[in-house]
Design a protein around this motif. Structure first.
Motif, PDB file in Angstrom:
ATOM      1  N   ASP A  69      -5.423 -10.223  -4.470  1.00 42.72           N
ATOM      2  CA  ASP A  69      -4.427 -10.490  -3.437  1.00 42.72           C
ATOM      3  C   ASP A  69      -3.018 -10.122  -3.888  1.00 42.72           C
ATOM      4  O   ASP A  69      -2.303  -9.389  -3.187  1.00 42.72           O
ATOM      5  N   GLN A  70      -2.614 -10.656  -5.050  1.00 45.02           N
ATOM      6  CA  GLN A  70      -1.246 -10.417  -5.495  1.00 45.02           C
ATOM      7  C   GLN A  70      -0.995  -8.948  -5.796  1.00 45.02           C
ATOM      8  O   GLN A  70       0.101  -8.428  -5.544  1.00 45.02           O
ATOM      9  N   TRP A  84       1.159 -19.005 -13.270  1.00 45.82           N
ATOM     10  CA  TRP A  84       1.977 -20.032 -12.613  1.00 45.82           C
ATOM     11  C   TRP A  84       1.258 -20.619 -11.409  1.00 45.82           C
ATOM     12  O   TRP A  84       1.334 -21.824 -11.156  1.00 45.82           O
ATOM     13  N   GLN A  85       0.547 -19.784 -10.666  1.00 44.03           N
ATOM     14  CA  GLN A  85      -0.116 -20.267  -9.460  1.00 44.03           C
ATOM     15  C   GLN A  85      -1.404 -21.023  -9.763  1.00 44.03           C
ATOM     16  O   GLN A  85      -1.768 -21.948  -9.035  1.00 44.03           O
ATOM     17  N   MET A 108      -1.948 -17.324  -1.922  1.00 45.70           N
ATOM     18  CA  MET A 108      -1.503 -16.275  -2.832  1.00 45.70           C
ATOM     19  C   MET A 108      -0.530 -15.313  -2.151  1.00 45.70           C
ATOM     20  O   MET A 108       0.362 -14.750  -2.809  1.00 45.70           O
ATOM     21  N   ALA A 109      -0.672 -15.101  -0.851  1.00 44.05           N
ATOM     22  CA  ALA A 109       0.262 -14.223  -0.138  1.00 44.05           C
ATOM     23  C   ALA A 109       1.688 -14.772  -0.221  1.00 44.05           C
ATOM     24  O   ALA A 109       2.641 -14.023  -0.465  1.00 44.05           O
ATOM     25  N   LEU A 110       1.838 -16.089  -0.037  1.00 50.45           N
ATOM     26  CA  LEU A 110       3.157 -16.700  -0.132  1.00 50.45           C
ATOM     27  C   LEU A 110       3.689 -16.639  -1.555  1.00 50.45           C
ATOM     28  O   LEU A 110       4.876 -16.357  -1.783  1.00 50.45           O
ATOM     29  N   VAL A 111       2.820 -16.881  -2.534  1.00 54.61           N
ATOM     30  CA  VAL A 111       3.241 -16.815  -3.937  1.00 54.61           C
ATOM     31  C   VAL A 111       3.710 -15.409  -4.297  1.00 54.61           C
ATOM     32  O   VAL A 111       4.722 -15.227  -4.991  1.00 54.61           O
ATOM     33  N   ALA A 112       2.991 -14.395  -3.814  1.00 55.69           N
ATOM     34  CA  ALA A 112       3.387 -13.021  -4.103  1.00 55.69           C
ATOM     35  C   ALA A 112       4.745 -12.688  -3.494  1.00 55.69           C
ATOM     36  O   ALA A 112       5.568 -12.002  -4.117  1.00 55.69           O
ATOM     37  N   PRO A 128       1.744 -25.505  -6.829  1.00 57.70           N
ATOM     38  CA  PRO A 128       1.522 -24.063  -6.635  1.00 57.70           C
ATOM     39  C   PRO A 128       0.086 -23.702  -6.274  1.00 57.70           C
ATOM     40  O   PRO A 128      -0.140 -22.658  -5.643  1.00 57.70           O
ATOM     41  N   VAL A 129      -0.889 -24.532  -6.665  1.00 58.52           N
ATOM     42  CA  VAL A 129      -2.280 -24.236  -6.336  1.00 58.52           C
ATOM     43  C   VAL A 129      -2.492 -24.299  -4.829  1.00 58.52           C
ATOM     44  O   VAL A 129      -3.312 -23.554  -4.272  1.00 58.52           O
ATOM     45  N   VAL A 130      -1.758 -25.165  -4.148  1.00 59.30           N
ATOM     46  CA  VAL A 130      -1.916 -25.336  -2.706  1.00 59.30           C
ATOM     47  C   VAL A 130      -1.351 -24.142  -1.947  1.00 59.30           C
ATOM     48  O   VAL A 130      -1.833 -23.804  -0.862  1.00 59.30           O
ATOM     49  N   PHE A 131      -0.354 -23.482  -2.505  1.00 52.97           N
ATOM     50  CA  PHE A 131       0.256 -22.343  -1.817  1.00 52.97           C
ATOM     51  C   PHE A 131      -0.730 -21.180  -1.743  1.00 52.97           C
ATOM     52  O   PHE A 131      -1.413 -20.874  -2.722  1.00 52.97           O
TER      53      PHE A 131
END
Length: 329
Positions: A265-266, A201-202, A148-152, A143-146
């Protein structure tokens, strides 16, 4: 007759020869090579820090003393301390700013201990010699590699209010259709909790890697000696593991604190496209960006960032002092 020994006396080896010819010419002292090499190696980082942090901050301080409107044909006018006065006394500006600052402090107060504790637990769990342990470490770090826009976006699908939201669908299935649809992002009681869960989580994998490196530096002989003394797992953790990674824990806690104050960001993505409760999750960075680009008030946004920078510096110094006092004790 008494004979006189005319042989020259042996030189005294305990004393150095004071003659300058035997010692050689005296050379001037050179500067410390390590210092020169250190300055040369740190020059790119220092140059980037000054160019991308120092200069923009100084420019923000200058803008905070002016009335600057984005896209306005009027020239900037000197405002003095008016922007700072409005932040703390004008109800239209002080209310959102103080609410954003409170949200920031709440977010940091929950995320720093929670994320540090989870990272330590995962690091201890993954600090084992098992088959395919690298795969598990990669999964927790992924998850660190993703971005933040994708995680959101992913968590927006999970926490969506509609019937196809993953969390509502799961709870509805478990409750045999009696759950319904709950607005996790739009409800003021769960909006900040949703941002906290998403952020932990991220980011927990990054702190996990740092703590894992610290755990691997603890000598195995210490654990063997503790086992010979019949120490329990809790006693080994308390008297061997924690002292061995004390410095790493302090670094992780301070790093997590700095990152938690930068949350933006999120919040921005979910407020603009996910129906997130704006008042419950508004942060200072979000307030500064919306003031600058939605209200076109660059001077007010600059004043917000300067005040927030000073607050974060003071809180960081207090945290560092408290942790240093704990280490000395």
């Amino acid at each position: 007759m008494t004979t006189v020994n005319h042989e020259p006396a042996a030189p005294d080896r305990r004393r150095p020869d004071p003659s300058p010819t035997s010692a050689g010419p005296v050379r001037p002292r050179r500067p410390d090579r390590d210092l020169v090499h250190g300055l040369l190696m740190s020059a790119p980082a220092l140059g980037g820090l000054i160019a991308f942090v120092g200069v923009p901050f100084v420019y923000a301080v200058v803008l905070s003393f002016h009335n600057v409107r984005l896209g306005s044909p009027l020239a900037p006018s000197f405002f003095g301390l008016e922007q700072y006065r409005r932040i703390f006394t004008d109800p239209d500006m002080s209310g959102p700013f103080l609410r954003a600052l409170l949200n920031n402090l709440t977010f940091a107060a929950v995320v720093v201990p929670l994320q540090t504790a989870l990272a330590l637990g995962l690091a201890i769990l993954l600090n084992r010699k098992l088959k395919a342990i690298g795969v598990f470490r990669s999964l927790f770090f992924m998850p660190v590699v993703f971005p933040m826009a994708l995680v959101a976006v992913i968590w927006r699908l999970i926490l969506s209010r509609s019937g196809d939201g993953l969390l509502n669908s799961a709870l509805n299935a478990v409750s045999l259709g009696n759950w319904g649809a709950f607005d996790w992002l739009g409800d003021g009681l769960t909006a900040m909790a949703s941002i906290i869960v998403l952020s932990v989580w991220q980011g927990v994998g990054f702190q996990m890697v740092i703590l894992l490196a610290g755990l691997q530096q603890i000598p195995a002989e210490l654990y063997e000696a503790a086992q010979l003394d019949r120490a329990s797992r809790w006693q080994r953790f308390r008297h061997v593991t924690l002292p061995g990674i004390r410095g790493t824990l302090v670094f992780v806690a301070m790093l997590t604190s700095v990152l938690s104050f930068r949350v933006f960001d999120q919040v921005y993505i979910l407020v603009k496209g996910g129906g997130l409760d704006e008042d419950a999750t508004r942060t200072v960075m979000y307030q500064a960006v919306t003031t600058a680009f939605d209200q076109n008030n660059i001077g007010q946004a600059s004043a917000i960032t300067v005040v927030f920078f000073l607050i974060v510096v003071v809180l960081t110094l207090i945290q560092r002092r408290v942790m240093r006092t704990g280490d000395e004790e």
